[in-house]
Design an enzyme around this catalytic site. Structure first.
Site, short mmCIF file in Angstrom:
data_model
loop_
_atom_site.label_atom_id
_atom_site.label_comp_id
_atom_site.label_asym_id
_atom_site.label_seq_id
_atom_site.Cartn_x
_atom_site.Cartn_y
_atom_site.Cartn_z
N CYS A 114 0.81 -1.23 0.00
CA CYS A 114 0.00 0.00 0.00
C CYS A 114 0.85 1.28 0.00
CB CYS A 114 -0.96 0.00 1.19
SG CYS A 114 -2.16 -1.34 1.09
N HIS A 246 -3.21 7.47 1.40
CA HIS A 246 -3.60 6.12 1.02
C HIS A 246 -5.01 5.88 1.58
CE1 HIS A 246 -3.88 1.92 0.46
NE2 HIS A 246 -3.69 1.61 1.72
N ASN A 276 -9.98 0.01 -0.61
CA ASN A 276 -8.51 0.07 -0.55
C ASN A 276 -7.95 -0.60 -1.80
OD1 ASN A 276 -5.80 -0.25 -0.03
ND2 ASN A 276 -6.06 -1.00 2.07
O1 UT7 Z 1 -3.78 -0.66 3.50
C1 UT7 Z 1 -2.86 -1.34 4.27
C2 UT7 Z 1 -3.09 -1.16 5.67
N1 UT7 Z 1 -4.37 -1.69 6.08
C3 UT7 Z 1 -5.10 -1.00 6.90
O2 UT7 Z 1 -4.75 0.11 7.17
C4 UT7 Z 1 -6.30 -1.63 7.55
C5 UT7 Z 1 -6.22 -1.37 9.01
N2 UT7 Z 1 -7.29 -1.93 9.81
C6 UT7 Z 1 -8.56 -1.51 9.74
O3 UT7 Z 1 -8.93 -0.69 8.93
C7 UT7 Z 1 -9.53 -2.03 10.78
O4 UT7 Z 1 -8.81 -2.71 11.79
C8 UT7 Z 1 -10.63 -2.97 10.21
C9 UT7 Z 1 -11.60 -2.15 9.39
C10 UT7 Z 1 -9.98 -4.04 9.38
C11 UT7 Z 1 -11.42 -3.61 11.35
O5 UT7 Z 1 -11.95 -2.62 12.21
P1 UT7 Z 1 -11.75 -2.75 13.78
O6 UT7 Z 1 -12.45 -1.61 14.38
O7 UT7 Z 1 -10.28 -2.85 14.03
O8 UT7 Z 1 -12.53 -4.08 14.11
P2 UT7 Z 1 -12.00 -5.44 14.76
O9 UT7 Z 1 -11.10 -6.15 13.82
O10 UT7 Z 1 -11.48 -5.16 16.13
O11 UT7 Z 1 -13.35 -6.26 14.87
C12 UT7 Z 1 -14.44 -5.77 15.63
C13 UT7 Z 1 -15.60 -6.75 15.51
C14 UT7 Z 1 -15.21 -8.20 15.75
O12 UT7 Z 1 -16.27 -8.81 16.46
P3 UT7 Z 1 -16.18 -9.03 18.06
O13 UT7 Z 1 -14.97 -9.88 18.27
O14 UT7 Z 1 -16.06 -7.65 18.64
O15 UT7 Z 1 -17.48 -9.71 18.34
C15 UT7 Z 1 -15.13 -8.79 14.37
O16 UT7 Z 1 -15.41 -10.18 14.36
O17 UT7 Z 1 -16.14 -6.71 14.18
C16 UT7 Z 1 -16.22 -8.05 13.67
N3 UT7 Z 1 -16.02 -7.99 12.22
C17 UT7 Z 1 -17.01 -7.83 11.33
N4 UT7 Z 1 -18.33 -7.71 11.49
C18 UT7 Z 1 -19.08 -7.54 10.39
C19 UT7 Z 1 -14.85 -8.05 11.52
N5 UT7 Z 1 -15.08 -7.93 10.21
C20 UT7 Z 1 -16.41 -7.80 10.07
C21 UT7 Z 1 -17.24 -7.62 8.96
N6 UT7 Z 1 -18.58 -7.50 9.16
N7 UT7 Z 1 -16.77 -7.55 7.68
#
Ligand code: UT7
Length: 319
Positions: A114, A246, A276
């Site tokens: 990225c 980005h 992304n």
């Molecule tokens: O481009 C290269 C670099 N990449 C990035 O910069 C991406 C960086 N990361 C992110 O943007 C975020 O971490 C994400 C968008 C990927 C995830 O957001 P988050 O606020 O960090 O959520 P999380 O991974 O902590 O998950 C929160 C909850 C979880 O459920 P529980 O354990 O709280 O019950 C996940 O299972 O959201 C759940 N979850 C989803 N729910 C519905 C994870 N993915 C999904 C989904 N739909 N697609």
């Protein structure tokens, strides 16, 4: 007198096929509300069978060349940032070179995921400053949808496909003011596609990410690169007219904008429309804002990216 690289043309290309969050609801257990709330993404473009990364790169490049008023043969350097090459070799830059029917000039790929486009722009700028190239085609092109496990809701919702390109020309006036490129390979495990030449299992060829940890690192690292870039040039936050970040997550983008005290109307956001697109996201966003008249000649633009590796970097330029 110093030589600078000036951007004299921009282009972007998105595959026709669109996948909305609602479309993805039909594939995996997710919701439009979750995706929009956590990432800002509403939809993404995805390649169909038969479409390739070099094809997206070609269409974006032709638009950038047209905007620059140049024929392909006038280019003497091609740098393509991609994580999703059509083939293991030759490089996508060589495949693009063939598509554009350019012969003999230096052409190579940059793999910094990225952060790929800021890397490619920084490298091309060094060629031009050194007098080794006069007109460079710098492209970010990706077919990230092909690296996704469409059963993994934590990653499948985040990415899209596309390409963006700029044409650089040597000039006595700025131009690219500075580029700042970094990497730290100790974070490989947080974001990767483990498969490679040595791997033989198909499931190794999917993108894996510890999203939350990547998120936190991304925010702190991008805030640091803002400080580094301003300090290196003796500039204040108020000297920046536009942030072209980005496009991974609107929450990361907002955090960087806050760091710069920039209102969101000075930040180019396409993550809602494109998701992304890895190395393609910055040149695609830049092209959108140049073509709709937001970014004007003489304005100061900060581009920044963060990706797997980790790799990260910025390019500061006067457009
Ligand atoms: O481009 C290269 C670099 N990449 C990035 O910069 C991406 C960086 N990361 C992110 O943007 C975020 O971490 C994400 C968008 C990927 C995830 O957001 P988050 O606020 O960090 O959520 P999380 O991974 O902590 O998950 C929160 C909850 C979880 O459920 P529980 O354990 O709280 O019950 C996940 O299972 O959201 C759940 N979850 C989803 N729910 C519905 C994870 N993915 C999904 C989904 N739909 N697609």
């Amino acid at each position: 007198m110093s030589l600078y690289s000036r951007i004299i043309g921009t282009g972007g290309f998105l595959p026709e096929s669109v996948l909305t969050n609602r479309d993805i609801e039909d594939i995996i257990d997710t919701s439009d509300e979750w995706i929009r709330g956590r990432t800002g993404i509403r939809k993404r473009h995805v390649v169909r069978d038969g479409e390739s990364c070099s094809e997206l790169a070609e269409f974006a490049s032709r638009r950038a060349l047209e905007a620059a008023g140049l024929e392909p043969a006038e280019i003497d350097l091609i740098v393509v940032a991609t994580t999703t090459p059509d083939q293991i070799f030759p490089s996508t830059a060589c495949l693009l070179q063939r598509r554009l029917d350019i012969r003999g000039c230096c052409a190579f790929d940059v793999q910094a995921v990225c952060a790929g486009f800021v890397y490619a722009l920084g490298v091309a700028d060094q060629f031009i400053r050194a007098g080794s190239a006069r007109r460079a085609l710098v492209v970010g092109a990706e077919t990230m949808s092909r690296l996704l496990d469409w059963q993994d809701r934590a990653t499948a919702v985040l990415f899209g496909d596309g390409a963006g390109a700029v044409v650089l020309e040597a000039d006595r006036n700025p131009g690219i003011i500075s580029s700042h490129l970094h990497a730290d390979g100790s974070y490989v495990d947080l974001l990767q596609v483990p498969g490679g030449i040595g791997g033989d299992r198909n499931e190794d060829h999917y993108l894996e990410m510890k999203g939350n940890e990547v998120f936190k690192m991304s925010v702190t690292t991008l805030c640091r690169i803002v400080d580094e870039t301003l300090k290196a040039n003796g500039m204040q936050k108020s000297d920046i007219d536009w942030l072209v970040p980005h496009q991974a997550n609107i929450r990361i983008i907002r955090a960087t904008a806050r760091k710069l005290d920039l209102p969101m109307d000075r930040v180019v956001v396409t993550v809602d429309e494109h998701a992304n697109t890895s190395a393609a996201s910055i040149p695609l966003a830049f092209d959108v804002a140049v073509r709709d008249g937001r970014i004007r000649r003489g304005e100061t633009v900060l581009m920044e990216g963060f990706g797997a590796g980790f790799t990260w970097g910025s390019v500061l330029l006067e457009y």
